[in-house]
Scaffold this motif. Structure first.
Motif, PDB file in Angstrom:
ATOM      1  N   ASP A 175       0.842  -1.185   0.000  1.00  0.00           N
ATOM      2  CA  ASP A 175       0.000   0.000   0.000  1.00  0.00           C
ATOM      3  C   ASP A 175       0.884   1.244   0.000  1.00  0.00           C
ATOM      4  OD1 ASP A 175      -2.379  -1.489   0.089  1.00  0.00           O
ATOM      5  OD2 ASP A 175      -2.270  -1.652   2.276  1.00  0.00           O
ATOM      6  N   LEU A 176       0.280   2.404  -0.206  1.00  0.00           N
ATOM      7  CA  LEU A 176       1.043   3.645  -0.226  1.00  0.00           C
ATOM      8  C   LEU A 176       1.875   3.786   1.047  1.00  0.00           C
ATOM      9  CD1 LEU A 176      -1.547   6.224  -1.607  1.00  0.00           C
ATOM     10  CD2 LEU A 176       0.344   5.148  -2.842  1.00  0.00           C
ATOM     11  N   LEU A 177       3.150   4.116   0.877  1.00  0.00           N
ATOM     12  CA  LEU A 177       4.005   4.335   2.041  1.00  0.00           C
ATOM     13  C   LEU A 177       3.629   5.615   2.773  1.00  0.00           C
ATOM     14  CD1 LEU A 177       7.529   3.338   0.646  1.00  0.00           C
ATOM     15  CD2 LEU A 177       5.860   1.915   1.848  1.00  0.00           C
ATOM     16  N   HIS A 178       3.086   6.591   2.038  1.00  0.00           N
ATOM     17  CA  HIS A 178       2.725   7.886   2.631  1.00  0.00           C
ATOM     18  C   HIS A 178       1.340   8.299   2.124  1.00  0.00           C
ATOM     19  CE1 HIS A 178       6.858   8.337   4.054  1.00  0.00           C
ATOM     20  NE2 HIS A 178       7.256   7.984   2.851  1.00  0.00           N
ATOM     21  N   PRO A 179       0.286   7.696   2.635  1.00  0.00           N
ATOM     22  CA  PRO A 179      -1.052   8.075   2.167  1.00  0.00           C
ATOM     23  C   PRO A 179      -1.427   9.509   2.513  1.00  0.00           C
ATOM     24  CG  PRO A 179      -1.186   6.597   4.061  1.00  0.00           C
ATOM     25  CD  PRO A 179       0.249   6.618   3.637  1.00  0.00           C
ATOM     26  N   ASP A 180      -0.631  10.151   3.389  1.00  0.00           N
ATOM     27  CA  ASP A 180      -0.894  11.549   3.745  1.00  0.00           C
ATOM     28  C   ASP A 180      -0.166  12.522   2.823  1.00  0.00           C
ATOM     29  OD1 ASP A 180       1.512  10.575   4.778  1.00  0.00           O
ATOM     30  OD2 ASP A 180       1.533  12.007   6.435  1.00  0.00           O
ATOM     31  N   TRP A 181       0.510  12.028   1.774  1.00  0.00           N
ATOM     32  CA  TRP A 181       1.155  12.893   0.784  1.00  0.00           C
ATOM     33  C   TRP A 181       0.230  13.089  -0.409  1.00  0.00           C
ATOM     34  CZ3 TRP A 181       6.917  10.992  -0.011  1.00  0.00           C
ATOM     35  CH2 TRP A 181       7.631  11.176   1.187  1.00  0.00           C
ATOM     36  N   TRP A 182       0.290  14.295  -0.979  1.00  0.00           N
ATOM     37  CA  TRP A 182      -0.422  14.556  -2.228  1.00  0.00           C
ATOM     38  C   TRP A 182       0.232  13.767  -3.358  1.00  0.00           C
ATOM     39  CZ3 TRP A 182       0.436  16.350  -7.144  1.00  0.00           C
ATOM     40  CH2 TRP A 182      -0.674  16.830  -7.854  1.00  0.00           C
ATOM     41  N   ILE A 183      -0.574  13.148  -4.219  1.00  0.00           N
ATOM     42  CA  ILE A 183      -0.028  12.418  -5.359  1.00  0.00           C
ATOM     43  C   ILE A 183      -0.711  12.874  -6.642  1.00  0.00           C
ATOM     44  CG2 ILE A 183       0.672  10.393  -4.022  1.00  0.00           C
ATOM     45  CD1 ILE A 183      -1.797   8.936  -5.084  1.00  0.00           C
ATOM     46  N   THR A 184       0.053  12.860  -7.712  1.00  0.00           N
ATOM     47  CA  THR A 184      -0.448  13.299  -9.009  1.00  0.00           C
ATOM     48  C   THR A 184      -1.537  12.374  -9.529  1.00  0.00           C
ATOM     49  OG1 THR A 184       1.705  14.246  -9.532  1.00  0.00           O
ATOM     50  CG2 THR A 184       0.258  13.772 -11.386  1.00  0.00           C
ATOM     51  N   GLU A 185      -1.410  11.082  -9.255  1.00  0.00           N
ATOM     52  CA  GLU A 185      -2.293  10.098  -9.872  1.00  0.00           C
ATOM     53  C   GLU A 185      -3.770  10.366  -9.600  1.00  0.00           C
ATOM     54  OE1 GLU A 185       1.733   8.279  -9.798  1.00  0.00           O
ATOM     55  OE2 GLU A 185       0.562   9.545  -8.463  1.00  0.00           O
ATOM     56  N   CYS A 186      -4.094  10.889  -8.414  1.00  0.00           N
ATOM     57  CA  CYS A 186      -5.495  11.229  -8.126  1.00  0.00           C
ATOM     58  C   CYS A 186      -5.681  12.724  -7.897  1.00  0.00           C
ATOM     59  CB  CYS A 186      -6.004  10.453  -6.911  1.00  0.00           C
ATOM     60  SG  CYS A 186      -5.193  10.899  -5.349  1.00  0.00           S
ATOM     61  N   SER A 187      -4.578  13.494  -7.979  1.00  0.00           N
ATOM     62  CA  SER A 187      -4.607  14.930  -7.646  1.00  0.00           C
ATOM     63  C   SER A 187      -5.251  15.136  -6.284  1.00  0.00           C
ATOM     64  CB  SER A 187      -5.353  15.723  -8.727  1.00  0.00           C
ATOM     65  OG  SER A 187      -4.681  15.634  -9.953  1.00  0.00           O
ATOM     66  N   CYS A 188      -4.789  14.333  -5.320  1.00  0.00           N
ATOM     67  CA  CYS A 188      -5.416  14.373  -4.006  1.00  0.00           C
ATOM     68  C   CYS A 188      -4.448  13.855  -2.955  1.00  0.00           C
ATOM     69  CB  CYS A 188      -6.690  13.519  -3.986  1.00  0.00           C
ATOM     70  SG  CYS A 188      -6.396  11.730  -4.049  1.00  0.00           S
ATOM     71  N   VAL A 189      -4.827  14.018  -1.693  1.00  0.00           N
ATOM     72  CA  VAL A 189      -4.164  13.356  -0.568  1.00  0.00           C
ATOM     73  C   VAL A 189      -5.020  12.142  -0.234  1.00  0.00           C
ATOM     74  CG1 VAL A 189      -3.424  13.540   1.824  1.00  0.00           C
ATOM     75  CG2 VAL A 189      -3.198  15.516   0.287  1.00  0.00           C
ATOM     76  N   PRO A 190      -4.580  10.936  -0.567  1.00  0.00           N
ATOM     77  CA  PRO A 190      -5.470   9.771  -0.423  1.00  0.00           C
ATOM     78  C   PRO A 190      -6.068   9.607   0.963  1.00  0.00           C
ATOM     79  CG  PRO A 190      -3.577   9.193  -1.753  1.00  0.00           C
ATOM     80  CD  PRO A 190      -3.314  10.572  -1.237  1.00  0.00           C
ATOM     81  N   ALA A 191      -5.272   9.833   2.025  1.00  0.00           N
ATOM     82  CA  ALA A 191      -5.787   9.625   3.382  1.00  0.00           C
ATOM     83  C   ALA A 191      -6.854  10.641   3.757  1.00  0.00           C
ATOM     84  CB  ALA A 191      -4.639   9.679   4.382  1.00  0.00           C
ATOM     85  N   ALA A 192      -6.904  11.763   3.038  1.00  0.00           N
ATOM     86  CA  ALA A 192      -7.878  12.813   3.352  1.00  0.00           C
ATOM     87  C   ALA A 192      -9.004  12.869   2.333  1.00  0.00           C
ATOM     88  CB  ALA A 192      -7.170  14.160   3.420  1.00  0.00           C
ATOM     89  N   THR A 193      -9.128  11.832   1.520  1.00  0.00           N
ATOM     90  CA  THR A 193     -10.109  11.837   0.442  1.00  0.00           C
ATOM     91  C   THR A 193     -11.184  10.787   0.697  1.00  0.00           C
ATOM     92  OG1 THR A 193      -8.415  12.556  -1.120  1.00  0.00           O
ATOM     93  CG2 THR A 193     -10.404  11.574  -2.050  1.00  0.00           C
ATOM     94  N   THR A 194     -12.441  11.179   0.541  1.00  0.00           N
ATOM     95  CA  THR A 194     -13.574  10.275   0.705  1.00  0.00           C
ATOM     96  C   THR A 194     -14.439  10.326  -0.558  1.00  0.00           C
ATOM     97  OG1 THR A 194     -13.587  10.694   3.097  1.00  0.00           O
ATOM     98  CG2 THR A 194     -15.549   9.671   2.139  1.00  0.00           C
ATOM     99  N   PRO A 195     -14.734   9.176  -1.154  1.00  0.00           N
ATOM    100  CA  PRO A 195     -14.197   7.857  -0.813  1.00  0.00           C
ATOM    101  C   PRO A 195     -12.728   7.767  -1.198  1.00  0.00           C
ATOM    102  CG  PRO A 195     -15.442   7.735  -2.846  1.00  0.00           C
ATOM    103  CD  PRO A 195     -15.639   9.125  -2.322  1.00  0.00           C
ATOM    104  N   PRO A 196     -11.976   6.858  -0.586  1.00  0.00           N
ATOM    105  CA  PRO A 196     -10.551   6.747  -0.904  1.00  0.00           C
ATOM    106  C   PRO A 196     -10.349   6.416  -2.377  1.00  0.00           C
ATOM    107  CG  PRO A 196     -11.108   5.479   1.059  1.00  0.00           C
ATOM    108  CD  PRO A 196     -12.400   5.899   0.440  1.00  0.00           C
ATOM    109  N   PRO A 197      -9.354   7.010  -3.001  1.00  0.00           N
ATOM    110  CA  PRO A 197      -9.102   6.714  -4.413  1.00  0.00           C
ATOM    111  C   PRO A 197      -8.575   5.294  -4.597  1.00  0.00           C
ATOM    112  CG  PRO A 197      -7.323   8.033  -3.530  1.00  0.00           C
ATOM    113  CD  PRO A 197      -8.365   7.957  -2.452  1.00  0.00           C
ATOM    114  N   ALA A 198      -8.859   4.717  -5.740  1.00  0.00           N
ATOM    115  CA  ALA A 198      -8.299   3.408  -6.082  1.00  0.00           C
ATOM    116  C   ALA A 198      -6.869   3.616  -6.579  1.00  0.00           C
ATOM    117  CB  ALA A 198      -9.144   2.738  -7.150  1.00  0.00           C
TER     118      ALA A 198
END
Length: 677
Positions: A175-198
């Motif tokens: 799984d993501l090593l840093h789900p609290d980092w912004w990533i380009t793939e979803c243009s989001c911070v996965p841990a702060a996004t609902t529903p979580p991105p795939a």
């Protein structure tokens, strides 16, 4: 008659000179000089295509290292396989290949090269798949040269295939090593996004390639054919061949009157651990003030060898190999290391460092497969004052050469650094009057060559006439603070991700730039990567103000920026500090820009630069992308350009001195291949 020498553990029999000469003769049997009667003859192949950094050598003449091999790209060779690329995207096999193309072989297919010069050794750069759960596989590659017998290279992906976010993992299903980092793939911070991105797994696979060397046993004539075949039945579903380097290796060096490591119990077969024998030999050679000789062989060393006031010489990096396993420590070391491994280290700077150390003519083969930044598992390390490193081959360690100062007067020359998990070389913290020159660095996992002035400034250092190819992450050459630094006549090609060929950055807690920076006579090729954090393309040369302003006297003279993916020149500050920092007093003169996907200059900061005799052609967008500090006032951009004359093909009068032309993401227009000016 034998004499005895006294080592740290008491008297040991000396090695008879006859035994030394016999060992060297055995190694020399693998090498036959060009022009001798023993030259092998075989059928001639089609005309070879010789390149440097994937280009016609005439386009990069006088730049980079003078090396003992000839490069041929697989995409120019005859093959029954498939050419992949061109592609400059990260996380692709073509994107990490030299020249951004390679050849993919299915089992039973081959690629064959014609030798342009006599050769007795080969280096093959390749990639094979990872194991399904990570950790790598091995697979055979059949090698034939002329009418010679078939030989088998055992390829491995155990030192390749990293995944995920920094500092990466070997697990493709992690799984993501840093789900609290912004990533380009979803243009989001996965841990702060609902529903979580795939998140697609494996996430961000990279570091695909490795290289392997092979002595051929005899010298083959120019015109003979080297065929590389992925055998039927191989465990690898595919084998990608990037390039072939063909070498004419000199016979092994023999030093019969030196102290010999065999006399102290070192095992040249590699079956027994030789670290203690090396320690005894180093202590004795230092005491009697004589060179320590490492005859041909493979020596197993699984920890650091601490060196001070000693000269260690091998028979040549093709013959003398110091090889070790990475070993887990029972408890972490004071410096935070949780592993140790093979390496030659000076004493810590805090303990006074080491002086008068001279290392030459051997290879260091490590066993580093994951990135742990606290681990001291580098090939060469510590603090080395008034010392030299010459003619080494450094492979599969974390960093080839990492020096922690304060220290002064180190010279690194004629050294090859390949397939590192992190940097190639780093002058870190108060390194002065030191240099690396005429060295070749390929496939690093971070900056290939760096000067990092953390806590204490580096000063009066030089990177000169080096070749850097395919740094997978970050930059070819990076300067982080320091005084009176020079980067000259280097050749840097194919950075892959989040970096440039050359970066000048006030970041990573570095001391300020002071005095002068001289960036002169360099050539960059297919440089400027896509930055996943900013979501924009970078320049071939990149000035980055983050921790503080950059205002030293910076002269960029005589550089050539060829086939730039995005911009040729970029000056930028990060958004949170854009109103607090600037970049000024940068002067460009006698520059040639041959092809940009977007602009010649991109300015995303306050400051200024001057331009004289900067010529550009095949420019994909407006000559200057000027955003300044993004305030867009009627007075124009906060970044000003001074036209000192002779600027052709890009700097129109209406752009001066500070016209706002801000378009960070214009369409990218791939430029045509570079050509003679």
């Amino acid at each position: 008659m034998q004499r005895s020498v006294e080592g740290a553990a008491g008297p040991r029999p000396a090695v008879p000179i006859a035994r030394i000469l016999a060992a060297a003769a055995t190694a020399a049997a693998l090498v036959v000089p060009a022009g001798s009667a023993a030259l092998a003859a075989g059928p001639a192949g089609p005309a070879p295509v010789v390149t440097r950094a994937g280009l016609d050598p005439a386009l990069v003449a006088g730049r980079g290292a003078t090396v003992d091999f000839v490069e041929q790209e697989a995409e120019h060779a005859r093959t029954t396989g498939t050419v992949i690329g061109p592609d400059r995207a990260a996380y692709t096999l073509a994107g990490e290949a030299s020249g951004r193309r390679a050849v993919r072989l299915s089992p039973g297919q081959y690629v064959e090269f014609t030798l342009p010069k006599a050769a007795n050794a080969l280096t093959v750069r390749y990639s094979i798949p990872d194991a399904p759960g990570g950790g790598g596989i091995t697979a055979p590659l059949r090698v034939t040269v002329g009418r010679g017998p078939a030989r088998t290279m055992t390829l491995t992906s155990q030192y390749a295939w990293l995944y995920n976010q920094y500092p990466f993992t070997n697990d493709p299903e992690a799984d993501l090593l840093h789900p609290d980092w912004w990533i380009t793939e979803c243009s989001c911070v996965p841990a702060a996004t609902t529903p979580p991105p795939a998140i697609t797994k494996p996430f961000r696979p990279h570091h695909f390639y490795d290289e392997q060397r092979l002595l051929l046993g005899r010298t083959h004539r120019a015109g003979e054919v080297v065929r590389l075949t992925a055998p039927t039945g191989t465990a690898a579903a595919w084998t990608v061949i990037d390039l072939l380097d063909s070498h004419l290796v000199a016979p092994p060096r023999v030093l019969p009157h030196a102290v010999n490591v065999l006399a102290f119990g070192a095992d040249p077969t590699g079956r027994r651990e030789s670290a203690d024998a090396f320690d005894r030999a180093v202590a004795y050679a230092r005491r009697v003030d004589r060179t320590l000789y490492l005859p041909p062989g493979t020596y197993q060393v699984n920890r650091h060898i601490v060196v001070d006031d000693v000269t260690i010489a091998g028979a040549g990096s093709w013959y003398t190999v110091v090889k070790g396993r990475e070993v887990a420590l029972d408890t972490p070391a004071p410096d935070g290391s949780v592993h140790t491994g093979v390496g030659f280290y000076g004493r810590d700077a805090a303990d006074g460092g080491s002086s008068d150390v001279h290392l030459s003519g051997f290879a260091v083969e490590g066993d580093v497969r994951e990135r742990i930044d606290t681990d001291q598992v580098n090939a060469i390390g510590g603090a080395l004052n008034h010392s030299t490193v010459d003619g080494l081959y450094l492979h599969h360690t974390k960093v080839g050469l990492w020096f922690d100062g304060p220290m002064t007067d180190l010279r690194v020359t004629d050294t090859v650094v390949a397939d590192q998990i992190a940097d190639g070389l780093n002058f870190h913290t108060g390194v002065t009057h030191s240099s690396i020159s005429n060295s070749f660095i390929r496939n690093t996992g971070d900056d290939a060559l760096a000067m990092w002035s953390e806590a204490t400034a580096n000063a009066h250092n030089t990177f000169d006439h080096n070749t850097v190819q395919s740094p997978v992450l970050a930059n070819g050459i990076a300067l982080y603070g320091g005084a009176d630094l020079t980067v000259s006549h280097n050749l840097i090609a194919d950075p892959v991700r989040e970096g440039s060929a050359i970066q000048v950055g006030s970041r990573f807690g570095a001391e300020p730039f002071t005095g002068h920076l001289r960036i002169t006579g360099n050539t960059t090729v297919r440089a400027g990567t896509y930055d996943l954090n900013w979501n924009i393309g970078l320049g071939a040369i990149w000035f980055y103000a983050l921790d503080r302003s950059i205002d030293a006297d910076i002269q960029v003279v005589g550089d050539s920026y060829l086939d730039n993916t995005y911009n040729a020149i970029m000056l930028v500050s990060d958004w949170p500090v854009k109103d607090a920092v600037s970049i000024s007093d940068v002067h460009f003169r006698d520059i040639r820009v041959d092809g940009t996907g977007t602009s010649v200059v991109s300015a995303r900061t306050a400051g200024s630069a001057s331009f004289a005799d900067v010529d550009a052609r095949n420019v994909g967008a407006v000559g200057v992308n000027n955003c300044g500090s993004f305030h867009f006032t009627p007075a124009g951009s906060e970044f000003g350009l001074a036209d000192l004359g002779g600027n052709d093909g890009w700097l129109a009068p209406w752009l001066l001195p500070n016209t706002i032309t801000c378009d960070d993401r214009p369409p990218v227009v791939p430029p045509p291949p570079p050509s003679p000016w």
